[in-house]
Design a protein around this motif. Sequence first.
Motif, PDB file in Angstrom:
ATOM      1  N   GLY A   1      45.376  42.575  44.168  1.00  0.00           N
ATOM      2  CA  GLY A   1      45.995  41.256  44.272  1.00  0.00           C
ATOM      3  C   GLY A   1      47.191  41.251  45.203  1.00  0.00           C
ATOM      4  O   GLY A   1      47.361  40.338  46.025  1.00  0.00           O
ATOM      5  N   ILE A   2      48.003  42.283  45.117  1.00  0.00           N
ATOM      6  CA  ILE A   2      49.188  42.368  45.979  1.00  0.00           C
ATOM      7  C   ILE A   2      48.773  42.548  47.437  1.00  0.00           C
ATOM      8  O   ILE A   2      49.321  41.892  48.332  1.00  0.00           O
ATOM      9  CB  ILE A   2      50.110  43.519  45.516  1.00  0.00           C
ATOM     10  CG1 ILE A   2      50.753  43.157  44.187  1.00  0.00           C
ATOM     11  CG2 ILE A   2      51.166  43.834  46.570  1.00  0.00           C
ATOM     12  CD1 ILE A   2      51.522  44.287  43.541  1.00  0.00           C
ATOM     13  N   ALA A   3      47.804  43.411  47.692  1.00  0.00           N
ATOM     14  CA  ALA A   3      47.363  43.627  49.067  1.00  0.00           C
ATOM     15  C   ALA A   3      46.780  42.353  49.665  1.00  0.00           C
ATOM     16  O   ALA A   3      47.064  42.019  50.820  1.00  0.00           O
ATOM     17  CB  ALA A   3      46.334  44.755  49.121  1.00  0.00           C
TER      18      ALA A   3
ATOM     19  N   VAL B   1      45.995  45.021  40.092  1.00  0.00           N
ATOM     20  CA  VAL B   1      47.314  44.606  40.592  1.00  0.00           C
ATOM     21  C   VAL B   1      47.463  44.986  42.061  1.00  0.00           C
ATOM     22  O   VAL B   1      47.921  44.184  42.881  1.00  0.00           O
ATOM     23  CB  VAL B   1      48.443  45.220  39.732  1.00  0.00           C
ATOM     24  CG1 VAL B   1      49.792  45.007  40.365  1.00  0.00           C
ATOM     25  CG2 VAL B   1      48.408  44.630  38.333  1.00  0.00           C
ATOM     26  N   GLY B   2      47.051  46.198  42.412  1.00  0.00           N
ATOM     27  CA  GLY B   2      47.131  46.619  43.808  1.00  0.00           C
ATOM     28  C   GLY B   2      46.280  45.745  44.715  1.00  0.00           C
ATOM     29  O   GLY B   2      46.688  45.390  45.823  1.00  0.00           O
TER      30      GLY B   2
ATOM     31  N   ALA C   1      47.477  39.266  48.822  1.00  0.00           N
ATOM     32  CA  ALA C   1      48.566  38.312  49.027  1.00  0.00           C
ATOM     33  C   ALA C   1      49.375  38.653  50.272  1.00  0.00           C
ATOM     34  O   ALA C   1      49.696  37.771  51.077  1.00  0.00           O
ATOM     35  CB  ALA C   1      49.471  38.279  47.793  1.00  0.00           C
ATOM     36  N   VAL C   2      49.685  39.912  50.466  1.00  0.00           N
ATOM     37  CA  VAL C   2      50.477  40.327  51.627  1.00  0.00           C
ATOM     38  C   VAL C   2      49.690  40.099  52.917  1.00  0.00           C
ATOM     39  O   VAL C   2      50.214  39.527  53.888  1.00  0.00           O
ATOM     40  CB  VAL C   2      50.910  41.811  51.491  1.00  0.00           C
ATOM     41  CG1 VAL C   2      51.483  42.338  52.787  1.00  0.00           C
ATOM     42  CG2 VAL C   2      51.903  41.971  50.362  1.00  0.00           C
TER      43      VAL C   2
ATOM     44  N   GLY D   1      43.691  47.580  48.580  1.00  0.00           N
ATOM     45  CA  GLY D   1      44.851  47.594  47.685  1.00  0.00           C
ATOM     46  C   GLY D   1      44.568  48.274  46.364  1.00  0.00           C
ATOM     47  O   GLY D   1      45.440  48.925  45.790  1.00  0.00           O
TER      48      GLY D   1
ATOM     49  N   GLY E   1      46.751  51.197  45.154  1.00  0.00           N
ATOM     50  CA  GLY E   1      47.488  50.994  43.908  1.00  0.00           C
ATOM     51  C   GLY E   1      47.155  52.042  42.862  1.00  0.00           C
ATOM     52  O   GLY E   1      48.033  52.554  42.163  1.00  0.00           O
TER      53      GLY E   1
ATOM     54  N   ALA F   1      43.472  36.707  43.164  1.00  0.00           N
ATOM     55  CA  ALA F   1      44.662  36.302  43.915  1.00  0.00           C
ATOM     56  C   ALA F   1      44.303  35.280  44.986  1.00  0.00           C
ATOM     57  O   ALA F   1      45.051  34.331  45.225  1.00  0.00           O
ATOM     58  CB  ALA F   1      45.327  37.523  44.552  1.00  0.00           C
TER      59      ALA F   1
ATOM     60  N   ASN G   1      38.923  38.661  50.941  1.00  0.00           N
ATOM     61  CA  ASN G   1      39.652  38.939  49.698  1.00  0.00           C
ATOM     62  C   ASN G   1      39.149  40.219  49.051  1.00  0.00           C
ATOM     63  O   ASN G   1      39.938  41.030  48.549  1.00  0.00           O
ATOM     64  CB  ASN G   1      39.513  37.780  48.717  1.00  0.00           C
ATOM     65  CG  ASN G   1      40.221  36.532  49.160  1.00  0.00           C
ATOM     66  OD1 ASN G   1      41.074  36.559  50.036  1.00  0.00           O
ATOM     67  ND2 ASN G   1      39.854  35.415  48.574  1.00  0.00           N
TER      68      ASN G   1
END
Length: 93
Positions: free
Chosen positions: A78-80, A75-76, A82-83, A41, A45, A20, A34
């Motif tokens: 990447g989302i964490a 996925v968790g 990004a946020v 995350g 996740g 991400a 990162n």
Amino acid sequence: MSILPLIIQLVSGAVGGNVAGSLMKESSLGTLGNSLAGILGGGLGGQVLGMLGMAASSGSMDLAGILSSVAGGGVGGGIAMAVIGMIRKAMAK
């Protein structure tokens, strides 16, 4: 609960956070940032998917359990990342 699904989720989260970060250069936290955001995350996740009954919560590590741990962690993560990256970018303004 077995420790192996958690390890898979954390490693997948670190990979997801770095992927991400490479896709969102303006919100990237650097490799270490990162990875740390992804690990956080990935663990969250994977636990959320486990609570929803979609992950290998019984400890059986068949192919479906491993893939769900990898997907939830990646996925968790990447989302964490990004946020956290967007929050950091917004606070820098």
